[in-house]
Design an enzyme around this catalytic site. Structure first.
Site, PDB file in Angstrom:
ATOM      1  CB  CYS A 193      -7.464   1.730  -1.628  1.00  0.00           C
ATOM      2  SG  CYS A 193      -7.273   1.879  -3.416  1.00  0.00           S
ATOM      3  CD  GLU A 248      -6.364  -1.754  -3.128  1.00  0.00           C
ATOM      4  OE1 GLU A 248      -6.279  -1.562  -4.366  1.00  0.00           O
ATOM      5  OE2 GLU A 248      -5.440  -1.520  -2.330  1.00  0.00           O
TER       6      GLU A 248
END
Lengths: 141, 141
Positions: free
Chosen positions: B79, B48
């Site tokens: 994330c 991510e």
């Protein structure tokens, strides 16, 4: 923290929000970084994340087991989670960040990490760390 | 999500925990990435975070206002905070991550972000996304 402040000054000079960071391992600075959010076009360029990446590269391992991170501003939740994931011994920070600091999220940190022992020390060179931020935002307004 | 799975396969082939991610803006894929934690020696190389960096670079702005992030595994708290900071419209993920997923931290997210509207959709290609992870960990044991 003086070295982290030097990094913050570099961010200031480049018109970035002036936050600086260093990572210490066995008494040595193994990584230095400053906020580059605007020039890198990503919030992944917070000083802490850049320093964590540099430290991992230096050590050759993402586990920063014997390291301390020094940062001029209270880390945001993203950065604090990142610090936890990299398994440092502790964090030392300067100025508080009442709007974006991880402490907004403190209860979650307590419950998420109840078995880990990250030490957190705040208020080191607090005035200097805060002053450079104030100066920056004053200039921008 | 099929494209995110292709990215996960790349991670698998490189002996990284197989998680893949793409970012979509106006119906187009603007960033693709897969987990590189081991090869980059940093947890900042989650799929991510790498995709967010690429997307910002592509757009020339860290604000990913019209973007959706697709990822094969439920994002961790680091994330998820990063996704929020980059102001995406939403996240779509495949498999649940009961040990490391951001939902461990859900209450904090609710209180931290009560004024924002990030959409979260789970369980898309859940089986395929989970299977590649199971296969990876089975091989490692």
């Amino acid at each position: 923290m003086r070295q982290a402040l030097k990094q913050a000054q570099k961010a200031f000079d480049q018109e970035e929000v002036p936050v600086g960071c260093v990572i210490i391992c066995d008494g040595k600075v193994i990584a230095r970084a400053y906020n580059k959010t605007e020039q890198k076009d990503t919030q992944c360029a917070h000083a802490e994340l850049l320093a964590l990446q540099k430290a991992g590269k230096k050590i050759g391992n993402w586990r920063l087991l014997d390291c301390w991170l020094y940062v001029t501003l209270e880390p945001c939740a993203m950065c604090m989670h990142a610090i936890r994931l990299h398994r440092l011994v502790g964090v030392v920070y300067g100025a508080d960040s009442p709007l974006f600091g991880y402490q907004l999220d403190n209860k979650a940190f307590d419950s998420l990490y109840k078995y880990d022992t990250l030490e957190v020390i705040s208020g080191v060179l607090q005035k200097e760390s805060g002053n450079i931020l104030k100066q920056f935002f004053k200039k921008r307004r």
